[in-house]
Scaffold this motif. Structure first.
Motif, PDB file in Angstrom:
ATOM      1  N   ALA A 116       0.832  -1.206   0.000  1.00 24.28           N
ATOM      2  CA  ALA A 116       0.000   0.000   0.000  1.00 24.28           C
ATOM      3  C   ALA A 116       0.866   1.255   0.000  1.00 24.28           C
ATOM      4  CB  ALA A 116      -0.936  -0.001   1.206  1.00 24.28           C
ATOM      5  N   THR A 122      -2.604   6.075  -2.784  1.00 26.21           N
ATOM      6  CA  THR A 122      -3.246   5.090  -1.915  1.00 26.21           C
ATOM      7  C   THR A 122      -4.488   5.715  -1.302  1.00 26.21           C
ATOM      8  OG1 THR A 122      -1.092   4.112  -1.392  1.00 26.21           O
ATOM      9  CG2 THR A 122      -2.939   3.535   0.037  1.00 26.21           C
ATOM     10  N   ALA A 124      -7.750   5.046   1.043  1.00 21.94           N
ATOM     11  CA  ALA A 124      -8.203   4.119   2.082  1.00 21.94           C
ATOM     12  C   ALA A 124      -9.620   4.442   2.516  1.00 21.94           C
ATOM     13  CB  ALA A 124      -7.268   4.196   3.294  1.00 21.94           C
ATOM     14  N   ALA A 169      -6.968   4.554   9.582  1.00 23.50           N
ATOM     15  CA  ALA A 169      -6.811   5.240   8.298  1.00 23.50           C
ATOM     16  C   ALA A 169      -6.423   6.704   8.467  1.00 23.50           C
ATOM     17  CB  ALA A 169      -8.106   5.124   7.499  1.00 23.50           C
ATOM     18  N   HIS A 173      -3.032   8.466   7.154  1.00 19.63           N
ATOM     19  CA  HIS A 173      -3.080   9.645   6.287  1.00 19.63           C
ATOM     20  C   HIS A 173      -2.212  10.758   6.865  1.00 19.63           C
ATOM     21  CE1 HIS A 173      -5.374  13.271   4.540  1.00 19.63           C
ATOM     22  NE2 HIS A 173      -4.630  12.756   3.585  1.00 19.63           N
ATOM     23  N   VAL A 178      -0.979   7.172   3.487  1.00 23.01           N
ATOM     24  CA  VAL A 178      -2.207   7.156   2.691  1.00 23.01           C
ATOM     25  C   VAL A 178      -2.412   8.526   2.050  1.00 23.01           C
ATOM     26  CG1 VAL A 178      -4.730   7.096   2.920  1.00 23.01           C
ATOM     27  CG2 VAL A 178      -3.342   5.325   3.984  1.00 23.01           C
ATOM     28  N   VAL A 181      -8.474   9.568   2.659  1.00 21.90           N
ATOM     29  CA  VAL A 181      -9.382   8.671   3.376  1.00 21.90           C
ATOM     30  C   VAL A 181     -10.809   9.055   3.014  1.00 21.90           C
ATOM     31  CG1 VAL A 181     -10.154   7.835   5.627  1.00 21.90           C
ATOM     32  CG2 VAL A 181      -7.753   8.456   5.286  1.00 21.90           C
TER      33      VAL A 181
END
Length: 254
Positions: A116, A122, A124, A169, A173, A178, A181
């Motif tokens: 990931a 990415t 999420a 998540a 982030h 990430v 989100v």
């Protein structure tokens, strides 16, 4: 190549790769690593494919390496070959010029978390969870050692690797693991929007940018050596046994 552990679909300029072992929480077996790498390279070789979408079948992205594969490794040669193959297969995500967009729902543990993090974008869901969980089974994290300090910063990478704790998540982030989100209802639209933005951009500019940003980095050989040494330890044997037997590990530091 016929695929048994992933699904590969092409729709116009987008190649979708789906981890397809839901009965094993999409854990990556040796065979699945091989199929995943081949699917990435096949997409790279197709000039009509502009982006790769990566996701897991079911409500899990990827639970990590297949514990049984790890447990079966006994000799130093087998361990080193396995560690080198993980480096080669996972590194393909960054080496190919085609951007990879990951949709992460549910757990992304171990190499699932690493994969990931290696993707260019990415996305999420709010339910996604991330962990470099490898120390819980007595081994180190290959891409955690080698790539995460650059990807998310040294301090967050160190904390993830030495605690093996789970990030939700929002925290993923915040540390940069990430890109965004969103809700479960909206995640497919957000992923599709990012892919559309990639496809609408000049292909040469996108490909050259990715190649430059993801250029060769030092430390890969050292990370493989560390991983191999932990694979050969008694703690790895104890950790994988404890995991499969659902008990606490009795670490020997050996």
């Amino acid at each position: 190549m016929a695929y048994e552990h992933i699904v590969r679909d092409v729709d116009g300029p987008v190649c979708r790769i789906t981890f397809d072992r839901p009965e094993h929480l999409n854990a990556v077996s040796v065979e699945m690593w091989e199929e995943f790498r081949e699917a990435l390279l096949a997409a790279e070789d197709d000039p009509d494919i502009r982006a790769i979408r990566l996701e897991g079948n079911g409500d899990t992205f990827c639970a990590g390496d297949d514990i049984q594969d790890i447990r079966d490794l006994t000799s130093a040669t087998e361990v080193m070959e396995y560690c080198e193959y993980i480096r080669e297969a996972s590194g393909t995500i960054e080496r190919i010029a085609t951007p990879v967009v990951a949709k992460v729902d549910g757990i992304a543990y171990g190499v699932g978390c690493e994969i990931a993090g290696l993707c260019d974008v990415t996305i999420a869901t709010e339910e996604a969870e991330f962990s470099l969980i490898e120390p819980k089974i007595g081994v180190s994290s290959l891409n955690g050692l080698f790539r995460f300090p650059d990807l998310i910063g040294t301090k967050p990478a160190r904390e993830m690797m030495v605690t093996a704790r789970t990030l939700d998540a929002e925290e993923a982030h915040r540390v940069g693991l990430v890109s965004a989100v969103t809700t479960d209802d909206e995640v497919d639209d957000v992923v599709a929007d990012r892919i559309d933005e990639i496809v609408e951009s000049a292909p040469l500019a996108v490909e050259m940018t990715k190649r430059l940003v993801n250029g060769e980095r030092e430390g890969a050989n050292e990370a493989v050596t560390v991983l191999a040494n932990t694979f050969l330890s008694e703690d790895r044997i104890e950790g994988t046994s404890a995991f499969l037997e659902k008990r606490e590990a009795d670490w020997q530091r050996d």
